[in-house]
Design an enzyme around this catalytic site. Structure first.
Site, PDB file in Angstrom:
ATOM      1  N   GLU A   1     -10.804  -6.907  -3.533  1.00 18.38           N
ATOM      2  CA  GLU A   1     -10.560  -8.105  -2.646  1.00 18.38           C
ATOM      3  C   GLU A   1     -11.977  -8.072  -1.574  1.00 18.38           C
ATOM      4  OE1 GLU A   1      -7.739  -8.700   1.250  1.00 18.38           O
ATOM      5  OE2 GLU A   1      -6.920  -8.317  -0.704  1.00 18.38           O
TER       6      GLU A   1
ATOM      7  N   HIS B   1       0.846  -1.316  -0.105  1.00 19.41           N
ATOM      8  CA  HIS B   1       0.007   0.158  -0.087  1.00 19.41           C
ATOM      9  C   HIS B   1       0.878   1.007   0.032  1.00 19.41           C
ATOM     10  CE1 HIS B   1      -2.415  -3.011   2.219  1.00 19.41           C
ATOM     11  NE2 HIS B   1      -3.594  -2.667   1.835  1.00 19.41           N
TER      12      HIS B   1
ATOM     13  N   ASP C   1       2.215   2.060   3.402  1.00 17.14           N
ATOM     14  CA  ASP C   1       3.310   1.146   3.787  1.00 17.14           C
ATOM     15  C   ASP C   1       4.633   1.751   3.596  1.00 17.14           C
ATOM     16  OD1 ASP C   1       1.236  -0.723   4.399  1.00 17.14           O
ATOM     17  OD2 ASP C   1       1.627  -1.723   2.412  1.00 17.14           O
TER      18      ASP C   1
ATOM     19  N   ASP D   1     -10.343 -11.688  12.018  1.00 15.05           N
ATOM     20  CA  ASP D   1      -9.122 -11.743  10.911  1.00 15.05           C
ATOM     21  C   ASP D   1      -7.745 -11.902  11.599  1.00 15.05           C
ATOM     22  OD1 ASP D   1      -8.220 -12.206   8.325  1.00 15.05           O
ATOM     23  OD2 ASP D   1      -8.829 -10.312   7.489  1.00 15.05           O
TER      24      ASP D   1
END
Length: 436
Positions: free
Chosen positions: A231, A100, A103, A306
């Protein structure tokens, strides 16, 4: 200053008899399965975010990891982080990585400054990629972490957030295009709602659909040849996600005329959160013609969230890659490890070992899947189960011009009285276990 992974040698294939935790037992990149090598089948990618950004925090505790580039709030630290990241890619021998924007660069005081920093880091990446570094599987924009996105990104009630997102995605697509990334992913971490009491659901879906159309239009404008991926994610952090699962995404794409423009990046952990199996989501993507890429990370089956753990089940990997191979394998997509260490795994060697284990499990699953398909171990019984539909009379029932009246009259005239036939599920489970 020494590098974070200094002293760790590149990982090599040692064979199934090896006891070395820092060697591949199943992943031999050059081994051929059919007309492709393992490397070409699996197309491994390492993610930037969990490995080099996440600090080891969870809902009940703060940072446990101490990395030399933390907090990466200057360009110097961002480049140090990149140096260590590319060291890790080299040690693992992976062909791809993913990131990303958030990041790889510290956020600037202005939108333009953030873009400038992103482009500076892209130049830094390009040098490393040209000197034997891995290629870019996909780029994406983080439009969920900052508080400006607390009510969504393209679905936000504030049009200025929508505009901010447009600028962010344009900058990220430009960088992905420049670095020859093979896909661009839209991960809608907060594209959904918490309560209908303050939400105009219809308006938000229209905003999201229009935004995605503009992304596709921009892709063609700049001549980007990679795939656009969505996604799916069912929940967490947003209670009601608009991209709940593969089938929901397909319905959304169909509604906005994008089913031939956008594919899906399917994550195992998200499939589990949606109440599905990973192989179900992959088979659905294949059946609907939108299969693109995968994130290979599992959840803890005792937790309802998650957990992003590395894969460790050969049978789950085999069933997943069975569906990948049945879909024709990857084209622009690949196997991205959107997985992170447990917060007690503090060492740099833990990062390497986690990927070694995950890559081995995937390779083991791929070999099992390839053998099952070669032997028609599942397709033979499956064809036999549907053999009745291959007769001319059965085909005529589905043909143009067939009517409910005609089929019903014929069934009554023939005195149709079908008897149930065993689905043989347990026998087929035994078959899979023999290959695993």
């Amino acid at each position: 200053m020494g590098r974070y992974f200094e002293g760790i040698e590149p990982i090599t294939f040692a064979g199934s008899d090896s006891n070395d935790p820092m060697a591949f037992r199943h992943y031999d990149p050059s081994q051929k399965l059919g007309d492709k090598t393992m490397s070409d089948h699996l197309r491994f990618a390492v993610c930037y975010w969990h490995n080099f950004v996440w600090e080891g925090n969870d809902p009940f505790g703060g940072q446990t990891f101490e990395r030399p580039w933390f907090p990466a709030d200057t360009m110097a630290l961002a480049k140090q982080k990149a140096d260590d990241a590319f060291d890790m890619f080299r040690i693992l021998g992976v062909p791809y990585f993913c990131f990303h924007d958030h990041d790889v660069r510290p956020e600037g005081d202005t939108l333009k400054e953030s873009h400038k920093r992103l482009n500076e880091m892209a130049d830094y990446f390009a040098e490393k990629m040209a000197n034997g570094g891995p290629k870019l599987l996909w780029g994406t924009a983080n439009m969920f972490s900052n508080r400006r996105y607390m009510s969504g990104a393209s679905t936000n009630p504030d049009p200025d957030v929508f505009a901010y997102c447009a600028s962010t995605v344009r900058a990220c697509m430009d960088v992905t295009h420049r670095l020859e990334g093979e896909n661009y992913v839209l991960w809608g971490g907060r594209e959904g709602y918490e309560t209908l009491l303050n939400t105009n659901l219809g308006r938000e879906l229209q905003q999201m659909g229009r935004f995605l159309n503009m992304v596709v239009e921009y892709k063609h404008k700049i001549g980007y040849k990679g795939a656009i991926l969505i996604e799916p994610k069912p929940q967490e952090p947003t209670k009601h996600q608009y991209d709940f699962d593969v089938a929901t995404v397909y319905g959304f794409l169909k509604r906005f005329g994008l089913e031939n423009e956008v594919q899906v990046n399917v994550e195992q952990g998200h499939a589990i959160l949606a109440g599905h199996s990973f192989e179900h989501e992959l088979a659905t993507a294949h059946a609907l013609g939108i299969f693109g890429s995968i994130d290979m990370n599992r959840n803890d089956y005792q937790s309802g969230w998650d957990t992003d753990q590395f894969p460790n089940s050969p049978s789950e990997a085999a069933l997943a890659y069975y569906e990948v191979l049945m879909a024709g394998g990857f084209t622009t997509g690949g196997t991205n490890f959107d997985a992170k260490l447990r917060r007690q795994s503090l060492d740099g060697s833990d990062l390497i070992a986690a990927h070694v284990g995950g890559m081995d499990i995937c390779a083991r699953g791929l070999k099992s899947a390839h053998a099952m398909i070669a032997d028609r171990a599942l397709e033979g019984p499956r064809d036999l189960r549907y053999a009745g539909w291959e007769t001319p009379a059965a085909q005529a029932m589905l043909a143009e011009g067939a009517t409910l009246d005609g089929i019903a009259d014929d069934a009554e005239a023939r005195g149709v009285n079908p008897q149930p036939v065993s689905g043989q599920q347990e026998k087929l489970e035994n078959v899979v276990n023999r290959y695993v």
